[in-house]
Write a protein that holds these residues in place. Sequence first.
Motif, short mmCIF file in Angstrom:
data_model
loop_
_atom_site.label_atom_id
_atom_site.label_comp_id
_atom_site.label_asym_id
_atom_site.label_seq_id
_atom_site.Cartn_x
_atom_site.Cartn_y
_atom_site.Cartn_z
N PHE A 1 31.08 40.24 33.36
CA PHE A 1 32.23 40.70 33.91
C PHE A 1 33.45 39.63 34.30
N HIS A 2 32.93 38.36 34.54
CA HIS A 2 33.67 37.31 34.46
C HIS A 2 34.20 36.79 33.33
N VAL A 3 33.17 36.84 32.50
CA VAL A 3 33.46 36.30 31.02
C VAL A 3 34.80 37.26 30.46
N ILE A 4 34.49 38.66 30.58
CA ILE A 4 35.36 39.17 29.97
C ILE A 4 36.78 39.48 30.61
N PHE A 5 36.72 39.44 32.01
CA PHE A 5 38.09 39.75 32.94
C PHE A 5 38.85 38.37 33.20
N ARG A 6 38.08 37.26 33.13
CA ARG A 6 38.66 35.92 33.57
C ARG A 6 39.00 35.16 32.27
N HIS A 7 38.38 35.41 31.06
CA HIS A 7 38.46 34.65 30.09
C HIS A 7 39.11 35.26 28.70
N LEU A 8 38.34 36.41 28.48
CA LEU A 8 38.43 36.99 27.51
C LEU A 8 39.75 37.97 27.29
N LEU A 9 40.04 38.92 28.23
CA LEU A 9 41.06 39.64 28.31
C LEU A 9 42.38 38.85 28.44
N PRO A 10 42.32 38.06 29.48
CA PRO A 10 43.70 37.24 29.77
C PRO A 10 44.20 36.27 28.36
N ASN A 11 43.13 35.78 27.46
CA ASN A 11 43.61 35.33 26.39
C ASN A 11 43.99 36.27 25.18
N ALA A 12 43.51 37.50 25.42
CA ALA A 12 43.57 38.46 24.19
C ALA A 12 44.60 39.35 24.71
N ILE A 13 45.24 39.27 25.66
CA ILE A 13 46.21 40.29 26.15
C ILE A 13 47.67 40.28 25.58
N THR A 14 48.03 39.12 24.97
CA THR A 14 49.37 38.66 24.64
C THR A 14 49.62 39.79 23.49
N PRO A 15 49.01 39.41 22.37
CA PRO A 15 49.33 40.18 21.26
C PRO A 15 49.10 41.74 21.35
N VAL A 16 48.18 42.11 22.06
CA VAL A 16 48.10 43.54 22.55
C VAL A 16 49.08 44.24 23.30
N ILE A 17 49.68 43.54 24.24
CA ILE A 17 51.02 44.07 24.82
C ILE A 17 51.93 44.05 24.07
N VAL A 18 52.25 43.13 23.10
CA VAL A 18 53.43 43.23 21.96
C VAL A 18 53.17 44.16 20.96
N LEU B 1 37.84 35.23 20.21
CA LEU B 1 37.72 34.37 21.28
C LEU B 1 36.31 34.14 21.81
N ARG B 2 35.42 34.99 21.27
CA ARG B 2 33.85 34.86 21.82
C ARG B 2 33.34 33.85 21.23
N GLN B 3 33.77 33.22 20.20
CA GLN B 3 33.21 32.19 19.42
C GLN B 3 34.06 30.78 20.07
N GLU B 4 34.79 30.73 21.00
CA GLU B 4 35.49 29.64 21.74
C GLU B 4 34.46 29.02 22.56
N THR B 5 34.48 27.49 22.37
CA THR B 5 33.52 26.94 23.18
C THR B 5 33.53 27.19 24.72
N TYR B 6 34.81 27.48 25.20
CA TYR B 6 34.70 27.57 26.61
C TYR B 6 34.20 28.73 27.14
N ILE B 7 33.94 29.92 26.24
CA ILE B 7 33.35 31.14 26.52
C ILE B 7 31.85 30.53 26.75
N GLU B 8 31.15 29.67 26.22
CA GLU B 8 29.91 29.41 25.93
C GLU B 8 29.88 28.55 27.29
N ALA B 9 30.79 27.58 27.44
CA ALA B 9 30.78 26.83 28.77
C ALA B 9 30.72 27.68 29.97
N THR B 10 31.35 28.94 29.94
CA THR B 10 31.34 29.90 31.12
C THR B 10 30.05 30.38 31.30
#
Lengths: 318, 318, 280
Positions: free
Chosen positions: C181-198, C164-173
């Motif tokens: 903190f903002h990048v990890i908790f507002r963008h990376l983890l919300p997008n990474a969480i689904t497979p981890v929860i499953v 996810l770190r390679q995604e453009t929206y991370i660079e934009a943020t």
Amino acid sequence: MALLTVSGLGVTIGTLSPLDDVSFEAHKGEILGLVGESGSGKSLTAMAVMGLLGRIGGRVSSGSILFDGQELVGLRDSSYRRLRGKRIALISQNPMTSLDPIVRIGAQIDQVSLLHLRLSKPAAKARSIDLMQQLRIPDAETLHRAYPHQLSGGMKQRIVIAMALAADPDLIIADEPTTALDVTIQAQIIQIMVDLVRARDLALILITHDMGVVAQACNRVVVLYAGRVAETNTTQAIFASPCHPYTASLIGCIPSRDQAEGTLLGIPGTVPGVLNYPKGCRFHPRCGDAMQVCARTVPPTTAQPTGSVACHLHEVVT
Amino acid sequence: MSALVSLLGLTRDFSTGSGFLKARRVMRAVDDVTLDIPRGSVTGVVGESGCGKSTLGRLVLRLISASSGSVTYDDTDLGTLSPGAMRKMRRNMQMVFQDPYSAIDPRYTIRRTLLEPYQVQRTPLPDAEARLQELMSMVGLNPDLAASYPHQLSGGQKQRVGIARALALNPSFLVLDEPTASLDVSIQAQIIALLEGLQRDLGLTYLFISHDLSLVRYFCDQVVVMYMGRVVEVLPKARDTPHHPYAQALTNSHFEPDPTRRKQVQILKGEIPSPFNLPPGCAFAARCPAATPLCHSDRPALESASSGHQIACHHPQG
Amino acid sequence: MALRFLWGVVHTPRGGASAFVLMLVIACALFAPLIAPYGYALQNLPGSNTSPNALHWLGTDEFGRDLLSRIIHGARTSLTVAVTAISISVVVGMTFGAIAGYFGGMFDRVVTAVVDLTWSFPEILIALILIAIIGTGTESIIIAISIAYLAQFTRLTRAQVMALRQETYIEATVNLGAGHFHVIFRHLLPNAITPVIVAGMLAIGDAIILEATLGFFGLGAQPPIPSWGAMMSSGTAQIFIAPWIILFPGAAIALTVISINLFGDALIDALNIRSRLRDV
């Protein structure tokens, strides 16, 4: 006589009809440009001619594809295989998908003439090297033994062209052959293809979205929009006096050499997808000249001096 | 006209991961770039893939750090700023990205995307809804789309969202990294027209990175031509005739959408050198029709030829 | 949206059946004293080893305790241990994985090395070693199981974050001036969480088996608190005279674990994340 005559071609995929009533002809010694934006159906047209629609779950639902007097619609798979690669060759956008990364490129070109022309191995190799030299590949003898990853993108695309030529086909369909390449390389590949068509009396269908490439290389142009032919004409006529408002706007989207600042407009709205094709003329929501009739009925195709156009503005009133 | 952004000797090396049994290889992506970006104007950077133009854009914004050299924004050397001060500084300098499809977080609505800049910069908005409406209409988006997710928008609409987000904090400087390269031609022209209007109305300064000469010529004031990480020519006016053989090859490779201006493309011999192993002389020498032994041994420096025109070539042409 | 989505999963045969069994097991765990016909420790020595009958639907064990009641209470033990352990594991693993994947560098190298090392041992071995160090008991096996599964979630989160770190929206943020903190908790983890929860959900099934195994060795909840593994263990002695003592707890484990796996599978297909869970 035309080498390839496509008339009233329609394609369906499941319940969708992404291609509708497409007609055009390709002649020997000529480059036919198939122009359109994303979702215009230009690649689908190529797949229909190549008989590859089955791979994406599509089929020809209407019309005919006549190649050298032979009807291709409904042709058996085994007969199609004899045609593909031998008489009709395809050059795809990404050269990497056409090349096997673990086979030496020479062997890959040789294979085509071994298979289709039944040449002996030394003859096939000599033919491959000769083709590579014709495509101005430097040091062809050495590169014959190279692997694809050792070559640059432009060089790989030349190898793919060499493979397409190896069986001495009559018709080549090139689907965005230079889109993935840099401009200087693109120019050279286009030049090589123009020279080839002249030298070998080939018919080439060049699928592209780049009006610059069309102007440079094509003899005739078919303009596709949302799965239908908007207009077809000679390249000169298309650029000098486009009949269809879409063609005119599309040319206007590329700033010309001395265009004044602030005069570029673009076409309002978005390119429709197959799920939301508008009724009537599919271009009417974006058209500056749209009339009431455009939203209701599909414009008929009317003949022009050197081509034809599907637009209510050019309808012959009887 | 004073410079808003000045680059001095900007250089960036990338190294491939050195590891067990792997030799470390260093590639100079951007090499010693010195450039003034005048206030209120559009500076274009052209070149082919791998020439370092996108890296340059990111270096200017300090999205990646420079190996050496400096970036000065409005008399502030960005290299001397603390991380916190740099984060505040970012409100002045924004970027529009090439790929609108991945530039917006798929889990964010348009509303949340456009209000994020204020949250990040801890700038409370007295009336968030009013600002949202203002931003969206500024880039020609229907404010009703505020509740949509990016997958519900077309590519052109997404790029408009990207532009609105870049404008949210009222920056004075924008880096446009191929903002239209992944869009359809008809949409590309819309976006260029939009950027052009915004630049005029808001007095913005642009660094426009592109591989498309027709756009650069139409849109830019000053043009910088890059090859293999170095600036080879700076043209004070986009429509000036280039004198560097590479810049000329680039111009000659660009096809006009006009069949009466067809070009005879000169096939360049030689291959593009590996960026990991650049020759000691001019990087273009192997492909250059005018190269002499001097070009292969000595690298030409970028020198002023006339007012504003700079060129790095031993044998400028025409 | 999330509710409608779950509704869709439950409406497939696989998702519906497994969800039904899981609801039953969860209800048992939550309301064991209300549902169970007898107390779990209520002994009746004269009535030991009775076969299933109208009074004791699943029979009784060697102390005459009602097997059904013990299995219902055992669900509480098993689920508590498995869910708590995996929750700890997911939270800690996501933190390690996110930090390692986002910042890289020395921390990442150490984390990767430890993860790779533990990855090469079976979970049960890691749990056994840990219990040998920290002792037995419910808290101990929760800690042991959570550490045993830590590598899996660290690895999965790290891979997600790095992609996810390679995604453009991370660079934009970042370009907007956002901090880590903002990048990890507002963008990376919300997008990474689904497979981890499953993956976490599926791991609960594995953790139930691990808990049962440890219970079988007498390392888990101490008697008389029932646990499915310990019940099976005590049943081994009576296997020929009272096979139901070992059979029914075993069936409870199998049914629960199969349901979890089926439900997890249905979720993976519905979320279309099979590729994101592969090769981690």
